[in-house]
Design a protein around this motif. Structure first.
Motif, PDB file in Angstrom:
ATOM      1  N   PRO A  25      17.132 -26.116   5.915  1.00 56.38           N
ATOM      2  CA  PRO A  25      16.658 -26.269   4.576  1.00 56.38           C
ATOM      3  C   PRO A  25      15.047 -26.774   4.354  1.00 56.38           C
ATOM      4  CG  PRO A  25      18.874 -27.245   4.874  1.00 56.38           C
ATOM      5  CD  PRO A  25      18.122 -26.757   6.210  1.00 56.38           C
ATOM      6  N   VAL A  26      14.869 -27.456   5.304  1.00 59.54           N
ATOM      7  CA  VAL A  26      13.339 -28.279   5.189  1.00 59.54           C
ATOM      8  C   VAL A  26      12.238 -27.061   4.900  1.00 59.54           C
ATOM      9  CG1 VAL A  26      11.764 -29.637   6.328  1.00 59.54           C
ATOM     10  CG2 VAL A  26      14.097 -30.143   6.303  1.00 59.54           C
ATOM     11  N   VAL A  27      12.454 -25.853   5.716  1.00 61.25           N
ATOM     12  CA  VAL A  27      11.654 -24.744   5.661  1.00 61.25           C
ATOM     13  C   VAL A  27      11.550 -23.916   4.548  1.00 61.25           C
ATOM     14  CG1 VAL A  27      11.387 -24.962   8.309  1.00 61.25           C
ATOM     15  CG2 VAL A  27      12.808 -23.193   6.860  1.00 61.25           C
ATOM     16  N   LEU A  28      12.621 -24.004   3.681  1.00 63.67           N
ATOM     17  CA  LEU A  28      12.911 -23.238   2.505  1.00 63.67           C
ATOM     18  C   LEU A  28      12.087 -23.988   1.188  1.00 63.67           C
ATOM     19  CD1 LEU A  28      16.853 -22.848   2.587  1.00 63.67           C
ATOM     20  CD2 LEU A  28      15.076 -21.275   3.427  1.00 63.67           C
ATOM     21  N   SER A  29      11.773 -23.099   0.303  1.00 62.46           N
ATOM     22  CA  SER A  29      10.917 -23.376  -0.761  1.00 62.46           C
ATOM     23  C   SER A  29      11.961 -24.403  -1.785  1.00 62.46           C
ATOM     24  CB  SER A  29      10.553 -22.312  -1.716  1.00 62.46           C
ATOM     25  OG  SER A  29      10.020 -22.518  -2.840  1.00 62.46           O
ATOM     26  N   PRO A  30      11.408 -25.421  -2.199  1.00 59.60           N
ATOM     27  CA  PRO A  30      11.824 -26.427  -3.009  1.00 59.60           C
ATOM     28  C   PRO A  30      12.507 -25.684  -4.275  1.00 59.60           C
ATOM     29  CG  PRO A  30      10.010 -27.447  -2.266  1.00 59.60           C
ATOM     30  CD  PRO A  30       9.809 -26.010  -1.741  1.00 59.60           C
ATOM     31  N   LEU A  31      11.631 -24.708  -4.882  1.00 63.00           N
ATOM     32  CA  LEU A  31      11.877 -24.218  -6.078  1.00 63.00           C
ATOM     33  C   LEU A  31      13.260 -23.200  -5.724  1.00 63.00           C
ATOM     34  CD1 LEU A  31       8.613 -23.024  -7.808  1.00 63.00           C
ATOM     35  CD2 LEU A  31      10.774 -24.409  -8.787  1.00 63.00           C
ATOM     36  N   ALA A  32      13.194 -22.501  -4.517  1.00 64.21           N
ATOM     37  CA  ALA A  32      14.486 -21.674  -4.183  1.00 64.21           C
ATOM     38  C   ALA A  32      15.767 -22.544  -4.011  1.00 64.21           C
ATOM     39  CB  ALA A  32      14.129 -21.026  -3.017  1.00 64.21           C
ATOM     40  N   GLN A  53      17.996 -31.283   1.096  1.00 65.68           N
ATOM     41  CA  GLN A  53      16.734 -30.577   1.715  1.00 65.68           C
ATOM     42  C   GLN A  53      16.019 -31.369   2.699  1.00 65.68           C
ATOM     43  OE1 GLN A  53      13.979 -28.890  -1.083  1.00 65.68           O
ATOM     44  NE2 GLN A  53      13.314 -27.395   0.453  1.00 65.68           N
ATOM     45  N   GLN A  54      15.826 -32.530   2.663  1.00 66.08           N
ATOM     46  CA  GLN A  54      15.091 -33.411   3.255  1.00 66.08           C
ATOM     47  C   GLN A  54      15.737 -34.498   4.398  1.00 66.08           C
ATOM     48  OE1 GLN A  54      11.716 -33.550   2.832  1.00 66.08           O
ATOM     49  NE2 GLN A  54      11.934 -32.167   1.092  1.00 66.08           N
ATOM     50  N   THR A  55      16.859 -34.094   4.635  1.00 68.03           N
ATOM     51  CA  THR A  55      17.718 -34.835   5.577  1.00 68.03           C
ATOM     52  C   THR A  55      17.095 -34.361   7.004  1.00 68.03           C
ATOM     53  OG1 THR A  55      19.621 -35.355   3.865  1.00 68.03           O
ATOM     54  CG2 THR A  55      20.072 -35.478   6.379  1.00 68.03           C
ATOM     55  N   GLY A  56      17.126 -33.120   7.031  1.00 63.49           N
ATOM     56  CA  GLY A  56      16.659 -32.384   8.255  1.00 63.49           C
ATOM     57  C   GLY A  56      15.528 -32.803   8.911  1.00 63.49           C
ATOM     58  N   PHE A  57      14.460 -32.974   7.741  1.00 65.06           N
ATOM     59  CA  PHE A  57      13.114 -33.314   8.127  1.00 65.06           C
ATOM     60  C   PHE A  57      13.156 -35.071   8.941  1.00 65.06           C
ATOM     61  CE2 PHE A  57       8.950 -35.548   7.205  1.00 65.06           C
ATOM     62  CZ  PHE A  57       8.134 -34.811   7.956  1.00 65.06           C
ATOM     63  N   VAL A  58      13.947 -35.666   8.329  1.00 64.36           N
ATOM     64  CA  VAL A  58      14.267 -37.404   8.694  1.00 64.36           C
ATOM     65  C   VAL A  58      14.925 -37.233  10.040  1.00 64.36           C
ATOM     66  CG1 VAL A  58      15.227 -39.372   8.254  1.00 64.36           C
ATOM     67  CG2 VAL A  58      14.210 -38.158   6.420  1.00 64.36           C
TER      68      VAL A  58
END
Length: 320
Positions: free
Chosen positions: A136-143, A192-197
């Motif tokens: 989910p991190v690499v997806l567009s926030p709008l999408a 969306q941001q959990t994977g980055f953390v």
């Protein structure tokens, strides 16, 4: 001339000049790379100053004016800032900004650390799970926001699932409810941001020696004590990075709000970022929008400094 290197008390090694690895440059000229001084970075420095700092200072100046973006302007002092804190909509935007920032930081760090601990060493499918959780991190926030907007619709999958398990009374128009719409935005951001953390904490956990955990286990320390006294001190730099980036990103949330609710219903999901956009570019109140942007910048700066102070390495500070 030869160079003598002492190997031990009784033997020496003589190295002739031609056998050295780094020969002197011939002709007396220094290679071009040796002339790299600060002016090599001057074009990039000028570009950063012009695009970032000059624009920021200009916007900060217009925060004290009534400029509309065109024509003349007048210097009005602190009137824009007084208006911000006297307007209930703007105060609500500040509260929503802080709620989304701290809510996203807390939830993403808890979930990200939990996932990192779960898939760090034990699971055989950890590489596949890392990919799926980071996707989910690499997806567009709008999408991502438009996907969740479909999920939150009254006839969408979420209400359909509630109906399937017999919880029809819990069905709502989630994005049109003043109470639940902000929570829907928070859920979208956290997802969306959990994977980055998680990736940040995985990098930190890789630096924690397994021997320390095994020694603590042999000494009778339980799972929680090993985590608190061995793992947490080892990943303190990762905690600092994850929380700092999380606070900055949380205070700047914009795309998800614009796609999901556009600040509605009735301003229930307005934030400083959305108000900056609306006031400056939609309503033409450029001076007031600049004041909002300056307030947002100061909030980000204050919380970033406080967070760095709270997560500093106290042991290193004492030694220094």
């Amino acid at each position: 001339m030869t160079v003598t290197i002492e190997r031990d008390a009784t033997r020496t090694l003589t190295v002739p000049p031609e056998a050295r690895r780094t020969p002197r440059p011939r002709g007396g000229r220094r290679p071009l790379i040796s002339y790299g001084h600060w002016w090599w970075a001057l074009p990039a420095i000028i570009l950063v100053i012009a695009v970032h700092y000059a624009a920021t200072l200009t916007g900060g100046f217009f925060a004290f004016t009534n400029w509309t973006g065109l024509g003349d302007w007048e210097f009005i002092g602190l009137d824009n800032f007084v208006r911000i804190f006297n307007d209930p909509l703007m105060v609500g935007a500040v509260i929503n900004t802080l709620f989304l920032a701290f809510g996203s930081v807390i939830l993403t760090n808890i979930l990200g650390l939990g996932f990192a601990l779960a898939i760090n060493r034990t699971l055989k499918t950890r590489y596949i799970l890392r990919t799926l959780l980071f996707m989910p991190v690499v997806l567009s926030p709008l999408a991502v926001a438009y996907v969740w907007k479909f999920i939150f619709q009254f006839n969408g999958p979420l209400n359909g699932f509630l109906a399937a398990i017999g919880l029809e009374e819990m069905q709502k128009v989630w994005l049109a409810d003043p109470t639940w719409s902000i929570w829907a935005i928070l859920l979208t951001v956290v997802w969306q941001q959990t994977g980055f953390v998680m990736v940040i904490y995985l990098a930190g956990l890789a630096s924690v020696p397994v021997e320390l955990e095994e020694a603590a286990a042999l000494d009778g320390a339980g799972v929680f004590k090993r985590f608190w006294h061995v793992t947490v001190p080892g990943i303190r730099p990762s905690i600092a990075i994850a929380t700092t980036l999380g606070i900055i990103q949380g205070l700047r949330i914009f795309d998800q709000i614009l796609a999901l609710t556009a600040g509605g219903p009735a301003g229930a999901t307005e934030t400083l970022a959305t108000q900056v956009y609306k006031q400056a570019f939609s309503l033409g109140h450029f001076g007031f929008g600049s004041a909002l942007a300056l307030v947002l910048t100061l909030i980000i700066l204050v919380f970033a400094i406080l967070q760095q102070y709270a997560t500093r390495d106290r042991d290193a500070a004492r030694k220094a």
